[in-house]
Design an enzyme around this catalytic site. Structure first.
Site: not given
Ligand code: LLP
Length: 477
Positions: A284, A326, A328-329, A397-398, A426
């Site tokens: 997050g 966990e 990601g971003r 086309c949007e 993402y």
């Molecule tokens: N763990 C779980 C269970 C999750 O659902 C997610 C993200 C993460 C970890 C990683 O979160 P992060 O560190 O990346 O914030 N597509 C959207 C983001 C969707 C996030 C989904 N879950 C966007 O482009 O902003």
């Protein structure tokens, strides 16, 4: 000639990539990858590669992923947990942010595990050589096939709901009666339980998951029932609990609150005799997409989480769990930029000028999906004065396919290379073939070397899965 940090200025006059004022810059606080430089041609250079040259070589649009920035972020997470947490910890990369062989391999080589959410992500991780015992399978509707693949590989399952618990018990029973999988049957399935913590945080509604009205996880009201059921299932080894409150979060308070809630659950689990020794606090941490974004550093985030868990464990009188996170971003987002070739322009007098690029919502669906704001610069005119205020329009086309509503750029012409920053998370993973555009290529850059990690799709790729029924084949053609 020695290259220098990128001098391009944003609207507020601050540099996109300041001269680092700290020995360990946290990548999520910068708009550009850490290796970004302005080279002797006044071109943007990333990972020792001239971006305009990369576009000539690999075409456009092009995802350019900087290995050093990705590895630095991995190490900062790992090092911060060693610094602030006396117990065991594991960082697992939420690969939904960008899952492909090379990214999985880089992250695993830094000692991180992997969070996967589908059979496809799991398959890719295994193909990349990620050790199965560091892979956690998530998802709110995992198929029996996905569960069976993860169980047979030896991954941990993050169980989301009752239906899945029952499916896992059935999979275990099946393997017990099957002669071929005696070893799988001999070992209980390692699971975590996902719970909805009921914590609100300030982020886009679609990327919030921790509030009670969510499709993910067990309701905490059902905690006793779930613990009682799981404790009666010899086929399931419930080792931990999981929660994730949302994505692109800047406030530390939400994660601090989460630690307290999770340790309370942990204390309750011990009453049921469950061998719970892991807490997975999700991901997050946000990143900087514009100069006004001000996320905490990786170190600050980890510190707050660790201190919260330690304090709550002391209060509840429970042993420190193995602590899992966990992200990601914040691992991959800042490590990548997308390079486009610029096309024609259209000026609507008194309203705005649209400058087109050769991609858009198919390679970056975030602006149209979440109204996400990005910043851009022109890679082959890095120090030119930012005289134009334009909209960067995608080629789809949007009408809503606008990559950036308001960008400050120099005077440009068709063929110039526009770079959109912070596109690692993402973007590729949510890309599509809308309007039958082939997906872009991606290169991993490091010290002057550029390795292709995703080959550009071709028009043949686009029709590969098409089937033309016999009766539709034109004989006269
Ligand atoms: N763990 C779980 C269970 C999750 O659902 C997610 C993200 C993460 C970890 C990683 O979160 P992060 O560190 O990346 O914030 N597509 C959207 C983001 C969707 C996030 C989904 N879950 C966007 O482009 O902003």
């Amino acid at each position: 000639m020695v290259s220098t940090p990128v001098p391009a200025l944003d609207n507020s006059g601050r540099q996109y990539l300041p001269n680092f004022d700290t020995a360990t810059p946290s990548p999520n606080q910068y708009l550009l990858p850490l290796t970004a430089r302005n080279n002797e041609h006044d071109h943007l250079e990333i990972g020792g590669c001239d971006v305009a040259t990369l576009v000539e070589q690999f075409g456009s649009p092009l995802y350019i992923l900087d290995e050093e920035t990705l590895r630095t972020a991995c190490r900062q997470y790992r090092d911060a947990f060693s610094k602030y947490y006396p117990g065991e910890s594991l960082v697992i990369y939420a690969s939904k942010a960008w899952n492909c062989l090379a990214v999985c391999a880089v992250v695993a080589s830094e000692g991180l595990g992997l969070d996967v959410v589908s059979g496809g992500e799991l398959y890719t991780a295994l193909q990349a050589g990620v050790p199965a015992d560091t892979i956690y399978l998530h998802g709110n509707n995992k198929s029996v096939e996905e569960l069976a693949l993860a169980v047979s590989a030896g991954c941990t399952i993050v169980v989301d709901n009752w239906h899945e618990l029952q499916n896992l018990v059935a999979i275990a029973a099946d393997s017990e009666t099957s002669e071929t999988s005696e070893t799988a049957a001999a070992q209980p399935i390692r699971i975590l339980l996902r719970l909805t913590p009921g914590i609100e945080c300030h982020t886009h509604e679609y990327i919030r998951t921790g509030h009670l009205d969510s499709k993910f996880g067990f309701d905490p009201e059902q905690l006793d029932e779930v613990f009682a059921y799981v404790s009666q299932q010899p086929a399931l080894l419930c080792v931990g609990l999981h929660a994730h409150i949302g994505s692109q979060i800047f406030e530390l308070q939400a994660h601090q609150d989460l630690t307290g809630v999770m340790v309370q659950w942990l204390a309750k689990a011990t009453q049921y005799g469950l061998p719970i020794s892991e807490l997975d606090i999700g991901g997050g941490l946000g990143i900087r997409y514009t100069e006004s974004d001000d996320p905490p550093s990786i170190d600050e985030w980890v510190k707050v989480v660790c201190e919260g868990i330690i304090r709550a464990c002391e209060q509840q009188g429970v042993a420190l769990p193995r602590l899992i996170s966990e992200p990601g971003r914040s691992l991959i987002g800042p490590a990548c930029v997308t390079a486009y070739r610029m096309g024609g322009q259209k000026t609507v007098p008194g309203i705005r000028t649209y400058v087109t690029v050769d991609g858009g919502m198919s390679d970056n669906p975030r602006p149209i999906t979440y109204q996400s704001v990005y910043r851009a610069l022109v890679a082959n005119k890095l120090s030119a004065p930012l005289t134009e205020s334009v909209a960067i329009a995608g080629k789809h086309c949007e009408s809503g396919d606008i990559v950036i509503k308001q960008a400050q750029i120099p005077a440009t012409q068709p063929g110039d290379v526009l770079v959109v920053m912070g596109t690692g998370a993402y973007n590729y993973s949510m890309s599509s073939n809308y309007n039958r555009l082939p997906r872009p290529a991606a290169v991993l850059v490091n010290q002057g070397d550029a390795s292709l990690i995703l080959q550009r799709e071709t028009v043949e790729d686009l029709t590969r899965q098409d089937r033309l029924p016999e009766r539709l084949i034109r004989r006269d053609a």
